[in-house]
Design a protein around this motif. Structure first.
Motif, PDB file in Angstrom:
ATOM      1  N   TYR A 114       0.820  -1.219   0.000  1.00 57.92           N
ATOM      2  CA  TYR A 114       0.000   0.000   0.000  1.00 57.92           C
ATOM      3  C   TYR A 114       0.850   1.264   0.000  1.00 57.92           C
ATOM      4  N   TYR A 115       1.920   1.272   0.760  1.00 55.00           N
ATOM      5  CA  TYR A 115       2.702   2.487   0.963  1.00 55.00           C
ATOM      6  C   TYR A 115       3.814   2.695  -0.059  1.00 55.00           C
ATOM      7  N   ASN A 116       4.160   1.683  -0.807  1.00 59.01           N
ATOM      8  CA  ASN A 116       5.372   1.736  -1.611  1.00 59.01           C
ATOM      9  C   ASN A 116       5.147   1.835  -3.113  1.00 59.01           C
ATOM     10  N   PHE A 117       4.016   2.295  -3.540  1.00 57.76           N
ATOM     11  CA  PHE A 117       3.794   2.407  -4.977  1.00 57.76           C
ATOM     12  C   PHE A 117       3.501   3.861  -5.351  1.00 57.76           C
ATOM     13  N   THR A 118       3.677   4.137  -6.633  1.00 57.05           N
ATOM     14  CA  THR A 118       3.407   5.472  -7.147  1.00 57.05           C
ATOM     15  C   THR A 118       2.415   5.375  -8.302  1.00 57.05           C
ATOM     16  N   ILE A 119       1.881   6.499  -8.682  1.00 53.43           N
ATOM     17  CA  ILE A 119       1.000   6.566  -9.851  1.00 53.43           C
ATOM     18  C   ILE A 119       1.788   6.129 -11.094  1.00 53.43           C
ATOM     19  N   LYS A 120       3.060   6.457 -11.123  1.00 55.42           N
ATOM     20  CA  LYS A 120       3.917   6.049 -12.244  1.00 55.42           C
ATOM     21  C   LYS A 120       3.978   4.518 -12.337  1.00 55.42           C
ATOM     22  N   ASP A 121       4.036   3.826 -11.182  1.00 53.82           N
ATOM     23  CA  ASP A 121       4.031   2.362 -11.179  1.00 53.82           C
ATOM     24  C   ASP A 121       2.743   1.812 -11.794  1.00 53.82           C
ATOM     25  N   ILE A 122       1.627   2.451 -11.457  1.00 53.44           N
ATOM     26  CA  ILE A 122       0.324   2.019 -11.983  1.00 53.44           C
ATOM     27  C   ILE A 122       0.295   2.219 -13.495  1.00 53.44           C
ATOM     28  N   ALA A 123       0.728   3.391 -13.930  1.00 56.82           N
ATOM     29  CA  ALA A 123       0.731   3.691 -15.364  1.00 56.82           C
ATOM     30  C   ALA A 123       1.599   2.691 -16.123  1.00 56.82           C
ATOM     31  N   LYS A 124       2.769   2.399 -15.583  1.00 54.77           N
ATOM     32  CA  LYS A 124       3.678   1.451 -16.249  1.00 54.77           C
ATOM     33  C   LYS A 124       3.041   0.069 -16.334  1.00 54.77           C
ATOM     34  N   GLU A 125       2.442  -0.408 -15.232  1.00 57.63           N
ATOM     35  CA  GLU A 125       1.796  -1.728 -15.216  1.00 57.63           C
ATOM     36  C   GLU A 125       0.653  -1.789 -16.232  1.00 57.63           C
ATOM     37  N   ALA A 126      -0.093  -0.689 -16.354  1.00 60.24           N
ATOM     38  CA  ALA A 126      -1.236  -0.644 -17.276  1.00 60.24           C
ATOM     39  C   ALA A 126      -0.809  -0.358 -18.719  1.00 60.24           C
ATOM     40  N   GLY A 127       0.442   0.090 -18.901  1.00 60.97           N
ATOM     41  CA  GLY A 127       0.901   0.452 -20.240  1.00 60.97           C
ATOM     42  C   GLY A 127       0.301   1.766 -20.714  1.00 60.97           C
ATOM     43  N   LEU A 128       0.036   2.666 -19.754  1.00 62.01           N
ATOM     44  CA  LEU A 128      -0.582   3.959 -20.064  1.00 62.01           C
ATOM     45  C   LEU A 128       0.264   5.093 -19.475  1.00 62.01           C
ATOM     46  N   SER A 129      -0.101   6.303 -19.789  1.00 62.81           N
ATOM     47  CA  SER A 129       0.618   7.464 -19.255  1.00 62.81           C
ATOM     48  C   SER A 129       0.100   7.822 -17.864  1.00 62.81           C
ATOM     49  N   THR A 130       0.936   8.503 -17.091  1.00 58.63           N
ATOM     50  CA  THR A 130       0.489   8.950 -15.757  1.00 58.63           C
ATOM     51  C   THR A 130      -0.641   9.968 -15.900  1.00 58.63           C
ATOM     52  N   GLY A 131      -0.600  10.742 -16.976  1.00 60.45           N
ATOM     53  CA  GLY A 131      -1.672  11.711 -17.216  1.00 60.45           C
ATOM     54  C   GLY A 131      -3.026  11.029 -17.357  1.00 60.45           C
ATOM     55  N   LEU A 132      -3.043   9.873 -18.007  1.00 65.50           N
ATOM     56  CA  LEU A 132      -4.289   9.124 -18.178  1.00 65.50           C
ATOM     57  C   LEU A 132      -4.779   8.581 -16.833  1.00 65.50           C
ATOM     58  N   VAL A 133      -3.858   8.173 -15.985  1.00 63.24           N
ATOM     59  CA  VAL A 133      -4.245   7.716 -14.641  1.00 63.24           C
ATOM     60  C   VAL A 133      -4.935   8.861 -13.911  1.00 63.24           C
TER      61      VAL A 133
END
Length: 190
Positions: A19-38
C-alpha cells in the motif's frame, strides 16, 4: 474500460509493492498507459485505492454468490460459502495481501474503513440469510443468527489470516475441513 484496466494494474502493483510503496507512475507502467491518463480517471491516489477496494469487494461478493446459486439446501449453501471463502487463499492469494494492507488504513482513511465495514457486514448478512433459512426449514437449531454469523466469519477469516501470514503453521486443507465440520456441529439441529 480504462478505469478497469487501471484498477487491475493497481491490484497487481499493490500486491507486489504494498500500500505504501507504490506510485501513480508504477500504476501507469503496469497498465501500459501514461500517468496523465491515470490522473484523468482518478483525481488522486486515494480515489484509486478506494475504487480498488470497492471493486475487490464486489468481485468477491459476486464470486461467493455464484456458488450459492448452485443449491437450495441451507446446509449445502453454508458449506459452499465456507468452502469458497477458504478457497480464495489458493485462487486469489494476492487479495489477502492487498486487504491486509488496506486494514492498515482504517484509522487514517474513513472511506477505506467504511468499505471494510461494508465488506464484513456483507459476509455476516449472507451467512445470516443462510442460517435463518436453515432454522426456518428445521435443518438448523434455534440460534442467535447475528452472533453465529459473526462467529463463523471470525473462524473462517481468522484461519485465512493465520495461513496467509504463516502458511507453514498448519495443514490448511485439513484445518479447513475440520472447521467446516465444527461449524456444522454448531448449527445443525441435533
Amino acid at each position: 474500460m480504462r478505469r478497469n484496466q487501471l484498477t487491475a494494474a493497481t491490484y497487481k502493483v499493490i500486491s507486489k509493492k504494498g500500500y505504501y510503496n507504490f506510485t501513480i507512475k508504477d500504476i501507469a507502467k503496469e497498465a501500459g498507459l501514461s500517468t496523465g491518463l491515470v490522473h484523468y480517471y482518478f483525481k488522486d491516489k486515494q480515489e484509486l485505492l478506494f475504487t480498488l477496494l470497492k471493486v475487490m469487494n464486489a468481485n468477491l461478493k459476486e464470486f461467493l454468490n455464484r456458488g450459492l446459486m448452485k443449491s437450495d439446501d441451507p446446509q449445502a449453501k453454508l458449506l459452499i460459502f465456507i468452502s469458497q471463502a477458504f478457497g480464495l487463499v489458493k485462487r486469489e492469494k494476492d487479495y489477502f495481501y492487498v486487504l491486509i494492507d488496506f486494514w492498515t488504513q482504517i484509522n487514517h482513511n474513513e472511506r477505506i474503513r467504511k468499505a471494510n465495514v461494508k465488506l464484513y457486514e456483507s459476509y455476516r448478512e449472507e451467512i445470516g440469510k443462510i442460517l435463518s433459512e436453515g432454522v426456518l426449514a428445521g435443518k438448523f437449531a434455534e440460534m442467535d443468527v447475528n452472533y453465529m454469523s459473526a462467529l463463523i466469519v471470525s473462524m473462517v477469516q481468522g484461519t485465512i489470516i493465520q495461513y496467509v501470514i504463516d502458511n507453514n503453521s498448519f495443514d490448511y486443507a485439513s484445518y479447513t475441513e475440520r472447521i467446516k465440520d465444527q461449524i456444522l456441529n454448531m448449527v445443525l439441529r441435533k
